[in-house]
Design a protein around this motif. Structure first.
Motif, PDB file in Angstrom:
ATOM      1  N   UNK A   3       0.840  -1.199   0.000  1.00 44.37           N
ATOM      2  CA  UNK A   3       0.000   0.000   0.000  1.00 44.37           C
ATOM      3  C   UNK A   3       0.878   1.253   0.000  1.00 44.37           C
ATOM      4  N   UNK A  78       5.701   5.363 -12.336  1.00 43.13           N
ATOM      5  CA  UNK A  78       5.691   3.952 -12.715  1.00 43.13           C
ATOM      6  C   UNK A  78       4.270   3.386 -12.833  1.00 43.13           C
ATOM      7  N   UNK A  80       1.696   3.450 -10.977  1.00 38.80           N
ATOM      8  CA  UNK A  80       0.634   4.399 -10.639  1.00 38.80           C
ATOM      9  C   UNK A  80       0.378   5.367 -11.785  1.00 38.80           C
ATOM     10  N   UNK A  82       0.988   4.821 -14.941  1.00 37.26           N
ATOM     11  CA  UNK A  82       0.329   4.103 -16.035  1.00 37.26           C
ATOM     12  C   UNK A  82      -1.145   3.897 -15.717  1.00 37.26           C
TER      13      UNK A  82
ATOM     14  N   UNK B 224      12.240  12.294  -6.323  1.00 33.37           N
ATOM     15  CA  UNK B 224      12.039  11.417  -7.482  1.00 33.37           C
ATOM     16  C   UNK B 224      11.822  12.244  -8.745  1.00 33.37           C
ATOM     17  N   UNK B 225      10.998  13.307  -8.567  1.00 36.16           N
ATOM     18  CA  UNK B 225      10.680  14.131  -9.732  1.00 36.16           C
ATOM     19  C   UNK B 225      11.932  14.788 -10.276  1.00 36.16           C
ATOM     20  N   UNK B 228      13.898  12.299 -12.162  1.00 30.85           N
ATOM     21  CA  UNK B 228      13.230  12.037 -13.446  1.00 30.85           C
ATOM     22  C   UNK B 228      13.452  13.198 -14.414  1.00 30.85           C
ATOM     23  N   UNK B 251      13.122   3.771 -15.820  1.00 30.08           N
ATOM     24  CA  UNK B 251      13.017   3.564 -14.369  1.00 30.08           C
ATOM     25  C   UNK B 251      11.738   4.188 -13.810  1.00 30.08           C
ATOM     26  N   UNK B 252      11.373   5.363 -14.328  1.00 30.34           N
ATOM     27  CA  UNK B 252      10.224   6.052 -13.741  1.00 30.34           C
ATOM     28  C   UNK B 252       8.892   5.729 -14.403  1.00 30.34           C
ATOM     29  N   UNK B 253       8.914   5.031 -15.527  1.00 29.81           N
ATOM     30  CA  UNK B 253       7.625   4.628 -16.103  1.00 29.81           C
ATOM     31  C   UNK B 253       7.413   3.130 -15.962  1.00 29.81           C
ATOM     32  N   UNK B 254       8.507   2.368 -16.060  1.00 31.50           N
ATOM     33  CA  UNK B 254       8.347   0.922 -16.022  1.00 31.50           C
ATOM     34  C   UNK B 254       9.579   0.241 -15.425  1.00 31.50           C
ATOM     35  N   UNK B 255       9.787   0.423 -14.114  1.00 30.10           N
ATOM     36  CA  UNK B 255      10.960  -0.202 -13.508  1.00 30.10           C
ATOM     37  C   UNK B 255      10.845  -1.723 -13.559  1.00 30.10           C
ATOM     38  N   UNK B 261      10.061  -0.139  -7.862  1.00 29.13           N
ATOM     39  CA  UNK B 261       8.680   0.308  -8.044  1.00 29.13           C
ATOM     40  C   UNK B 261       8.074   0.794  -6.720  1.00 29.13           C
ATOM     41  N   UNK B 262       8.246  -0.006  -5.672  1.00 27.11           N
ATOM     42  CA  UNK B 262       7.688   0.351  -4.368  1.00 27.11           C
ATOM     43  C   UNK B 262       8.272   1.674  -3.873  1.00 27.11           C
ATOM     44  N   UNK B 264       9.789   4.235  -5.673  1.00 27.65           N
ATOM     45  CA  UNK B 264       9.469   5.451  -6.427  1.00 27.65           C
ATOM     46  C   UNK B 264       7.977   5.786  -6.428  1.00 27.65           C
ATOM     47  N   UNK B 265       7.142   4.798  -6.126  1.00 25.23           N
ATOM     48  CA  UNK B 265       5.710   5.106  -6.077  1.00 25.23           C
ATOM     49  C   UNK B 265       5.260   5.413  -4.649  1.00 25.23           C
ATOM     50  N   UNK B 266       6.196   5.376  -3.710  1.00 30.06           N
ATOM     51  CA  UNK B 266       5.850   5.759  -2.331  1.00 30.06           C
ATOM     52  C   UNK B 266       5.092   4.690  -1.570  1.00 30.06           C
ATOM     53  N   UNK B 267       5.524   3.440  -1.723  1.00 28.21           N
ATOM     54  CA  UNK B 267       4.897   2.366  -0.956  1.00 28.21           C
ATOM     55  C   UNK B 267       5.842   1.888   0.121  1.00 28.21           C
TER      56      UNK B 267
END
Lengths: 240, 269
Positions: A3, A78, A80, A82, B224-225, B228, B251-255, B261-262, B264-267
């Motif tokens: 999450x 990434x 998110x 997409x 991250x931004x 990127x 890396x930032x669209x499709x790692x 992924x976790x 850079x997407x803040x998980x």
């Protein structure tokens, strides 16, 4: 999938995907209603179908607005990113599906139950397949099932083939008797609409593939709709 | 997933065709008994911006500091492995560290101009490296360096005022100008914008974009931004290892890696 640390971000993304499911459900329903109205020559149902399109249009605007807000506020990355982009694209496909169903409903009055018996079953098969493709692709979206999405993508070929045969049959009717031209043209547009709905379902399937894998489906899709290159030779002995 | 000879998972778009400025192989770094870096293999490409990202304590700054041997000044720090700059081992005994740091300049998180005039801030480095022969040389270096750092127009009329009197963003550009003044080949930046407002940050990012024409840049950033936006290649560090290294766009669209992924997407990772 883990999450997000920021719960509100998680909620935003969930809301987007719920809205798509809701929109998809409405589009499915609208398609089913328009086909039923056509098959049963039910003007009331046709009118209801036309009116129902407004809700889908409003949902599209709502989804677009929310998606833009998520991009502005959260700068998704990434998967998110997409997801958000694909949400916008799918909502636009669903909106078009709604329009096409509405257009079928509008033609019910003009066709006025004149669909030749031999065509009824062809139409029925075509609309059933279109509804199945739409349902399957929406399920694939909800479960992020790439394989299911790709199956829809391939299955559209069958819809094209059905459209092909209806196209030829309608041409024959029109050549037999010029009085048939009016309702046959409406039926032809109706069939074309269903065929286009299949195309939108494949668009959605492609977007699901991209959303989950991050890779665009570049393979050439099997296409069976060759009506745009079909010619019909007028026979000297024909009765036109 | 394709695996390059370095053993680091690579993105599908290979970056091996570019020219490597720095080549790091099997770099381990220890602070006392604690190992901070584990077998770092990476190629830093010439005239590109490479960003190093990862959570606090992942070793990205430690690695950055290996590139100009800044870790040498820490007594308990121990280095193993190999880092080549243009094919030359920078940890070899014959290497003059002062000269190395002239070739590989550094800009820090907090702007740290010397408590001297703007002019003196720039000429200090070239002077100790014997690059200045007379007043006109010095004037020229000051002007070119400040121009390249995009600060000239703002300070040309007050070169004798203290560098510390400038705004935060201007001070950081002064530090970049100071780094450029000794004509380095590589500029290392350790979170150069974290103390700056968005406008000053944008100006520095624009500068980084221009500087890469002439310099190789390695930047550590928590944004991250920013990674990127400014970099062409990105390395994701986690617990002292490189988890993923590839083209920033990918890396930032499709790692390729779930941990990347976790992160850079803040998980939770």
């Amino acid at each position: 999938m883990q999450k997000h640390i920021v719960t509100a971000f998680e909620d935003d993304l969930k809301a987007l995907s719920h809205k798509i499911s809701k929109m998809g459900g409405l589009a499915e329903e609208q398609l089913a209603m328009s086909i039923k109205a056509l098959e049963t020559n039910d003007f009331e149902l046709a009118k209801k179908t036309i009116a129902a399109d407004k809700v889908i249009d409003e949902l599209e605007l709502d989804i677009e607005e929310r998606a833009i807000l998520v991009i502005a506020k959260r700068q998704p990355m990434a998967l998110d990113l997409r997801r958000v982009i694909v949400t916008i694209r799918i909502s636009s496909d669903l909106e078009r599906i709604g329009d096409l169903a509405k257009n079928i409903a509008k033609r019910v009055i003009a066709i006025d139950g004149q669909t030749p018996k031999s065509l009824v079953s062809g139409f029925h098969a075509m609309s059933e397949l279109a509804q199945k493709l739409l349902k399957d692709v929406l399920d694939a979206f909800a479960s992020e099932d790439v394989e299911k999405a790709v199956r829809v993508w391939r299955k559209d070929e069958d819809l094209d083939a059905l459209y092909n045969s209806i196209f030829r049959e309608l041409l024959t009717y029109m050549m037999e008797d010029t009085r048939n031209i009016s309702f046959c043209t409406h039926l032809l547009f109706g069939a074309k609409n269903i065929e286009r709905i299949g195309d939108h379902a494949t668009n959605i399937a492609e977007n699901i593939h991209y959303m989950v894998t991050g890779v665009l489906l570049t393979e050439e899709r099997p296409k069976m709709d060759n009506t745009s290159t079909s010619k019909f030779d007028f026979d000297e002995n024909s009765n036109i | 997933m394709s695996v390059q000879k370095t053993g680091v998972p690579m993105s599908e778009k290979q970056i091996s065709s570019q020219v490597g400025k720095f080549t790091s192989r099997g770099v381990d770094v220890y602070y006392g008994d604690k190992q901070a870096l584990f077998g770092i293999d990476i190629d830093i490409m010439e005239n590109k911006v490479t960003s190093l990202i990862g959570p606090s304590g992942c070793g990205k700054s430690t690695f950055l500091r290996c590139l100009n041997r800044m870790n040498d000044v820490i007594d308990i720090c121990r280095f193993e492995g190999e880092i080549l700059l243009d094919g030359q081992d920078i940890y070899a005994s014959e290497i003059d560290v002062v000269e190395l740091r002239a070739r590989v300049g550094m800009v820090f998180q907090k702007p740290n101009p010397f408590p001297k005039s703007i002019y003196e801030n720039i000429v200090y480095g070239p002077r100790i490296h014997g690059m200045i022969d007379g007043r006109s040389d010095a004037d020229e270096i000051v002007e070119t360096s400040l121009k390249r750092a995009g600060l000239w127009n703002e300070v040309k009329d007050r070169l004798n005022e203290p560098g510390t009197g400038l705004s935060g963003g201007q001070q950081q550009r002064l530090c970049i100008a100071r780094a450029i003044a000794v004509n380095p080949e590589v500029i290392l930046m350790d979170e150069p914008c974290s103390a700056l407002d968005p406008i000053a940050t944008a100006i520095i990012e624009e500068l980084i974009d221009e500087l890469k024409e002439n310099f190789t840049i390695v930047i550590v950033t928590h944004s991250m931004q920013q990674a990127a936006r400014v970099s062409q290649n990105t390395a994701f560090f986690h617990l002292g290892k490189i988890i993923e290294f590839g083209e920033t766009d990918q890396i930032f669209t499709n790692p390729r890696n779930q941990q990347t992924q976790d992160y850079i997407t803040g998980r939770y990772g």
